[in-house]
Design a protein around this motif. Structure first.
Motif, PDB file in Angstrom:
ATOM      1  N   LEU A 121       0.675  -1.208  -0.127  1.00  0.00           N
ATOM      2  CA  LEU A 121       0.140  -0.125   0.012  1.00  0.00           C
ATOM      3  C   LEU A 121       0.730   1.190  -0.156  1.00  0.00           C
ATOM      4  O   LEU A 121       0.504   2.383  -0.762  1.00  0.00           O
ATOM      5  CB  LEU A 121      -0.965  -0.007   1.186  1.00  0.00           C
ATOM      6  CG  LEU A 121      -2.093  -0.783   0.962  1.00  0.00           C
ATOM      7  CD1 LEU A 121      -3.134  -0.628   2.278  1.00  0.00           C
ATOM      8  CD2 LEU A 121      -2.930  -0.327  -0.067  1.00  0.00           C
ATOM      9  N   THR A 130      -4.379   7.700  -4.635  1.00  0.00           N
ATOM     10  CA  THR A 130      -5.378   7.059  -3.844  1.00  0.00           C
ATOM     11  C   THR A 130      -6.503   6.960  -4.602  1.00  0.00           C
ATOM     12  O   THR A 130      -7.843   6.692  -3.800  1.00  0.00           O
ATOM     13  CB  THR A 130      -5.631   7.608  -2.356  1.00  0.00           C
ATOM     14  OG1 THR A 130      -6.080   8.811  -2.688  1.00  0.00           O
ATOM     15  CG2 THR A 130      -4.550   7.716  -1.560  1.00  0.00           C
ATOM     16  N   VAL A 135      -6.488   0.794  -6.227  1.00  0.00           N
ATOM     17  CA  VAL A 135      -7.097  -0.496  -5.792  1.00  0.00           C
ATOM     18  C   VAL A 135      -6.989  -1.437  -6.813  1.00  0.00           C
ATOM     19  O   VAL A 135      -7.004  -2.681  -6.657  1.00  0.00           O
ATOM     20  CB  VAL A 135      -8.759  -0.064  -5.569  1.00  0.00           C
ATOM     21  CG1 VAL A 135      -9.472  -1.458  -5.275  1.00  0.00           C
ATOM     22  CG2 VAL A 135      -8.685   1.025  -4.491  1.00  0.00           C
ATOM     23  N   ILE A 138      -3.834  -3.395  -6.489  1.00  0.00           N
ATOM     24  CA  ILE A 138      -3.761  -4.265  -5.345  1.00  0.00           C
ATOM     25  C   ILE A 138      -4.658  -5.295  -5.642  1.00  0.00           C
ATOM     26  O   ILE A 138      -4.160  -6.634  -5.422  1.00  0.00           O
ATOM     27  CB  ILE A 138      -4.637  -3.439  -3.977  1.00  0.00           C
ATOM     28  CG1 ILE A 138      -3.481  -2.209  -3.661  1.00  0.00           C
ATOM     29  CG2 ILE A 138      -4.495  -4.575  -3.010  1.00  0.00           C
ATOM     30  CD1 ILE A 138      -2.293  -2.701  -3.093  1.00  0.00           C
ATOM     31  N   ALA A 207      -8.908  -2.000   0.880  1.00  0.00           N
ATOM     32  CA  ALA A 207      -8.300  -0.994   0.028  1.00  0.00           C
ATOM     33  C   ALA A 207      -9.277   0.164   0.162  1.00  0.00           C
ATOM     34  O   ALA A 207      -8.969   1.364   0.107  1.00  0.00           O
ATOM     35  CB  ALA A 207      -7.883  -1.325  -1.323  1.00  0.00           C
TER      36      ALA A 207
END
Length: 270
Positions: A121, A130, A135, A138, A207
């Motif tokens: 992260l 962000t 996301v 991830i 997330a």
């Protein structure tokens, strides 16, 4: 137990599954939950009653926001899983070109597969900010390596006859992988997608809770975060139930249908 995927019944001399979960067990769980709340009263901020949770879910669903956030989460995870599957195919094709590239893929898998997405992260935020892209990155990390591991297992487990047949048709390297190894490893690929889905779903919710409202709306993770901040325990429990329900539907309906239409229909799995 709620899940009963291994339970069987005899039908016409054959074993037939009786379903992945029993609604009766869910009703029993909710009943015991309500009785427990009445016998052992606790603060509704800690454990709300199922009735309050149901009322909150109805209210959130009627407003349309909960449905929008659920669809948003599913859209984001769909993008991540699609990219992860594509990445796994590309890595396995790359590894089929030479021994050196195969060892490189093995090294990447050994290093990155055990690495939790949460550990990435800080770097993901530094590189991609962000937003939704972070996301998706991830999710791709959560999906990619289980698929690569399962495809490698599928390739290794195939009888040498498959490769010999491909070579007799003049297939080598990427051609052999694309026309022979990948189709024959489909059961392993589907098993990898199941594992990847579970990891991706957990990574997505985590997330979203960290990154906040993505796309101006946010997903189920952001829904949970908001309800925690405003101490709306009934809606918080409702959001958790929605997350669990989505997982159960994917595991209990989508994957079995996919298996029936592919590997079971083609005789690759009993």
């Amino acid at each position: 137990m709620i899940f009963s995927g291994n339970s069987k019944e005899r039908v016409g001399g054959k074993d037939k599954g009786r379903g992945l979960f029993w609604p009766g067990w869910i009703v029993l769980f909710l009943f015991l939950w309500e009785i427990g709340i009445r016998i052992f009263p606790v603060s509704p901020l800690l454990i709300p009653s199922p009735v309050k949770v149901a009322e909150s879910l109805i209210e959130e669903t009627a407003s349309g926001k909960l449905l929008q956030q659920t669809l948003f989460s599913l859209a984001v995870i769909g993008q991540g899983i699609a990219l992860g599957i594509l990445g796994a195919f590309l890595l396995m094709l790359l590894g089929s070109l030479s021994r050196f590239l195969e060892e490189l893929v093995n090294l990447l898998c050994a290093v990155l597969h055990p690495l939790p997405g949460v550990a990435l992260l800080p770097l993901v935020i530094l590189w991609f900010g962000t937003g939704t892209l972070s996301v998706v990155v991830i999710i791709v990390h959560a999906v990619l390596w289980p698929l690569v591991v399962n495809l490698k297992t599928g390739f290794v487990s195939l009888p040498e006859t498959y490769r010999n047949v491909g070579r007799n048709y003049g297939l080598t390297g990427a051609g052999l992988a694309f026309h022979i190894l990948f189709p024959a490893s489909l059961p392993f690929l589907l098993a990898g997608i199941k594992t990847a889905w579970a990891r991706a779903w957990r990574a997505l919710i985590s997330a979203e809770m960290i990154f906040g409202a993505l796309g101006g709306l946010g997903g189920l993770g952001w829904f949970l975060f908001q309800k925690r901040v405003f101490m709306d325990s009934a809606a918080l429990f409702g959001g958790i139930l929605v997350i669990a329900l989505v997982g159960m539907l994917i595991e209990g309906i989508l994957f079995p249908c996919l298996e029936r239409l592919t590997i079971r229909r083609w005789g690759m799995m009993r």
